[in-house]
Write an enzyme that holds these catalytic residues in place. Sequence first.
Site, PDB file in Angstrom:
ATOM      1  N   GLU A   3       0.861  -1.297  -0.027  1.00 41.45           N
ATOM      2  CA  GLU A   3      -0.130   0.052  -0.173  1.00 41.45           C
ATOM      3  C   GLU A   3       0.703   1.271   0.150  1.00 41.45           C
ATOM      4  O   GLU A   3       1.321   1.872   1.028  1.00 41.45           O
ATOM      5  CB  GLU A   3      -0.893   0.010   1.171  1.00 41.45           C
ATOM      6  CG  GLU A   3      -2.299   0.861   1.076  1.00 41.45           C
ATOM      7  CD  GLU A   3      -1.449   2.296   1.391  1.00 41.45           C
ATOM      8  OE1 GLU A   3      -1.263   3.107   0.722  1.00 41.45           O
ATOM      9  OE2 GLU A   3      -1.694   2.848   2.675  1.00 41.45           O
ATOM     10  N   GLU A  10       2.634   8.743  -4.465  1.00 41.90           N
ATOM     11  CA  GLU A  10       3.796   8.401  -3.175  1.00 41.90           C
ATOM     12  C   GLU A  10       4.607   7.425  -3.935  1.00 41.90           C
ATOM     13  O   GLU A  10       5.181   6.673  -3.118  1.00 41.90           O
ATOM     14  CB  GLU A  10       3.058   7.815  -2.181  1.00 41.90           C
ATOM     15  CG  GLU A  10       2.477   8.967  -1.256  1.00 41.90           C
ATOM     16  CD  GLU A  10       1.661   8.408   0.158  1.00 41.90           C
ATOM     17  OE1 GLU A  10       1.854   7.197   0.433  1.00 41.90           O
ATOM     18  OE2 GLU A  10       0.918   9.252   0.610  1.00 41.90           O
TER      19      GLU A  10
HETATM   20  C1  LIG Z   1       1.509   4.318   3.215  1.00 37.26           C
HETATM   21  S1  LIG Z   1       2.509   3.451   4.485  1.00 37.26           S
HETATM   22  C2  LIG Z   1       1.743   1.903   4.504  1.00 37.26           C
HETATM   23  C3  LIG Z   1       1.996   1.307   5.801  1.00 37.26           C
HETATM   24  C4  LIG Z   1       1.150  -0.090   6.093  1.00 37.26           C
HETATM   25  N1  LIG Z   1       1.504  -1.013   5.055  1.00 37.26           N
HETATM   26  C5  LIG Z   1      -0.201   0.172   6.075  1.00 37.26           C
HETATM   27  O1  LIG Z   1      -1.129  -0.058   5.125  1.00 37.26           O
HETATM   28  O2  LIG Z   1      -0.736   0.751   7.106  1.00 37.26           O
HETATM   29  C6  LIG Z   1       3.701   2.829   3.347  1.00 37.26           C
HETATM   30  C7  LIG Z   1       4.893   2.119   3.824  1.00 37.26           C
HETATM   31  O3  LIG Z   1       5.689   1.948   2.850  1.00 37.26           O
HETATM   32  C8  LIG Z   1       7.157   2.134   3.472  1.00 37.26           C
HETATM   33  N2  LIG Z   1       7.990   2.464   2.269  1.00 37.26           N
HETATM   34  C9  LIG Z   1       7.596   3.145   1.142  1.00 37.26           C
HETATM   35  N3  LIG Z   1       8.682   2.806   0.081  1.00 37.26           N
HETATM   36  C10 LIG Z   1       9.352   1.986   0.417  1.00 37.26           C
HETATM   37  C11 LIG Z   1      10.313   1.251  -0.080  1.00 37.26           C
HETATM   38  N4  LIG Z   1      11.219   1.741  -1.369  1.00 37.26           N
HETATM   39  N5  LIG Z   1      11.000   0.106   0.434  1.00 37.26           N
HETATM   40  C12 LIG Z   1      10.431  -0.029   1.655  1.00 37.26           C
HETATM   41  N6  LIG Z   1       9.273   0.427   2.197  1.00 37.26           N
HETATM   42  C13 LIG Z   1       9.100   1.339   1.726  1.00 37.26           C
HETATM   43  C14 LIG Z   1       7.111   3.505   4.239  1.00 37.26           C
HETATM   44  O4  LIG Z   1       8.140   3.424   5.204  1.00 37.26           O
HETATM   45  C15 LIG Z   1       5.706   3.222   5.029  1.00 37.26           C
HETATM   46  O5  LIG Z   1       5.846   2.246   5.949  1.00 37.26           O
END
Ligand SMILES: C[S@@+](CC[C@H](N)C(=O)[O-])C[C@H]1O[C@@H](n2cnc3c(N)ncnc32)[C@H](O)[C@@H]1O
Length: 639
Positions: free
Chosen positions: A400, A409
């Site tokens: 997500e 994002e």
């Molecule tokens: C919008 S949050 C969603 C968190 C969780 N999956 C939820 O649905 O509540 C996006 C998450 O993706 C992680 N994230 C974003 N880009 C990433 C990347 N390239 N590699 C690893 N994690 C990533 C961020 O740190 C964040 O924790």
Amino acid sequence: MTEVSLLLGYQDDTFSHDVAVALQTVRPESFDYVVTDLPHVGGGLNIQTRSDITVVEAKWWRTSVVGRCPGSIEEWPNYLPWAWHMNLPAVILPTPDDNIPQYSQQLASLALSALQEAGGSFQLWVPVSLDAASIRTWQKIISACQYPSLVGVLLEIPPIDGDPREHMTKQMTLLHNMIGCGPIKSFSIRTSLFLTNRQGYPTLAKPHQYIIGYLLKRLGRTLKVLLINDTAATNRGNFQQYLQHLRNRDSVTAVLDSSNAQDEHDYLDALQKPLQPLQDHLLFATYEVFEGDPIKYQRYQDACRSFLIERQAGTKTLVLVVGAGRGPLVTAVLQAYRASQSATLLRVIAVEKNPSAVLYLQSKQQFDPLWQQFKVQVVQSDLRSLEDQFCQQADLIVSELLGSFGCNELSPECLDTLLKRCRPDVVSVPTRYTSFLAPVSSLKLHQEVMAQSFYPDNNARVVGQQIAVETPYVVRTHAASQMFPEQTCWTFEHPTIVDDTSRKAKLVFRDNRGAIACGPGYGAVDEMVASSEVDTEPWIVTGLLGTFSADLSPDGVHKISIAPHSFSVGMFSWFPLYFPLQHPVHIPPQGIIDTSIWRKIDEKRVWYEWMATVMDADGNLLSTTPIHNPGGRSSHVSL
Ligand SMILES: C[S@@+](CC[C@H](N)C(=O)[O-])C[C@H]1O[C@@H](n2cnc3c(N)ncnc32)[C@H](O)[C@@H]1O
């Protein structure tokens, strides 16, 4: 649900010069404020002394009295200083006449003086009747004044004109328009518009009930109400009770008093910079807010269950939850597995780059019985550089990484990089997501964008107007009206590998049927107000509203959406993304607005550029905005 009182004021010429008597008389009848005529303080012989100022304390003037400015336009400067001296919250100006330049000129300089003398929380209310001619006049005045933030509308509900049904339909259209080009600070209703029911109590005709009910549903959380006694009625309390009854109707309280509505209150029309979860590490509390969403995780769980049901017994299934945050999607996968009663051998790996969130995931791994049972693995890594061994074995990738506009994002870039290294038959939840755009009218949001210019940026320098108007903002639109049904910009699909994630869309909006039902552009279309009428009045468009929908499963059965036409009711994880226009643009009756938006990318950044062109109904060019944010000079998302 807790019921909230209307903020109801009372205006009566019999005591408009004596606030002491007015407050003593009407506050016990549950009116919150009274209107008083401002005295002339410009010097000279005609000094109007008043007894109330010697007895009523400052706190009442500050909270419970609205001034009314009598006299001709030229004389305003002689009345307003007293309102500032007394710290009144608002002043009602005379109704605009045909001399629009003169009125605008006075209003513009008054707004400037008011800002200097009374500060930003003071309001000037201009009476505008809910009819086409008055709204056109208002649009000209507020445009000439360049939309000062402390000027708003006191909307007057007019008598029913002609056939009640036609009147109501027309009024709905005008109201939708007016909510955008207000901002409406208050609405007034005269006692002469009331009927008397069989028991002898005041009541309103159905069209008036409907219009006020609708107005309360749209703006009731911020709107004041003013009862104007123009019939010398003495049963004021009955009018108050009737208006409160309209506020307490189930259809209104369901909208205004739900726990969702209360949680949203501080976010209404408040501009926020979009999160950048790739560049920044999200906070513990931010994750906690996400996880309160009652719809999103359930839909993800349903999509994962559909996938797991199809897996053959005895086969191994590796699920990668990438960007796992604090792990709610891991739990959703495990619960989906249980619900599917699948006999596949499940292995789940949570991938996250935020070190503090990884600590949380590792703690879940150790202390959560469900996670222990499935021996969930936690990997701290950027998903774009995840080890090959995980990628090649993965059967399902759950993520997500979606923003309010879907792709903002950087889900496309992150997932494409990962999926290129996975087997071609890997399934992604979400499978595809689509971005939508619609022109929106909101002078309130325009005022908020202008205010951003003065805020400090990351380097403690003021942002400045160029950056302020070239930045998309996440906002729970409220004093806003979506002016056309939204249209599709583009779709990203996974695991289709495309090397180029730049996009462009040209959307021509020419038929506004159904726009009223979109309300402020956030929330499901309101079938009750869906009107087949085309709005034939001119509007002011201030920006473009971005939303998205996502198919979580390849068959498209499991979806989430914040686009009005497919809105997931009850989901609150995303508010729309507002792309401001540098200057509000005027759309003539049945005019066309042709918008273009680009998603651009270089090695380090993704950004959006946008513009709009206005044409008349025959396609003749009327105006065009500049391209906003060329080269990502004002705003971008970091890769
Ligand atoms: C919008 S949050 C969603 C968190 C969780 N999956 C939820 O649905 O509540 C996006 C998450 O993706 C992680 N994230 C974003 N880009 C990433 C990347 N390239 N590699 C690893 N994690 C990533 C961020 O740190 C964040 O924790």
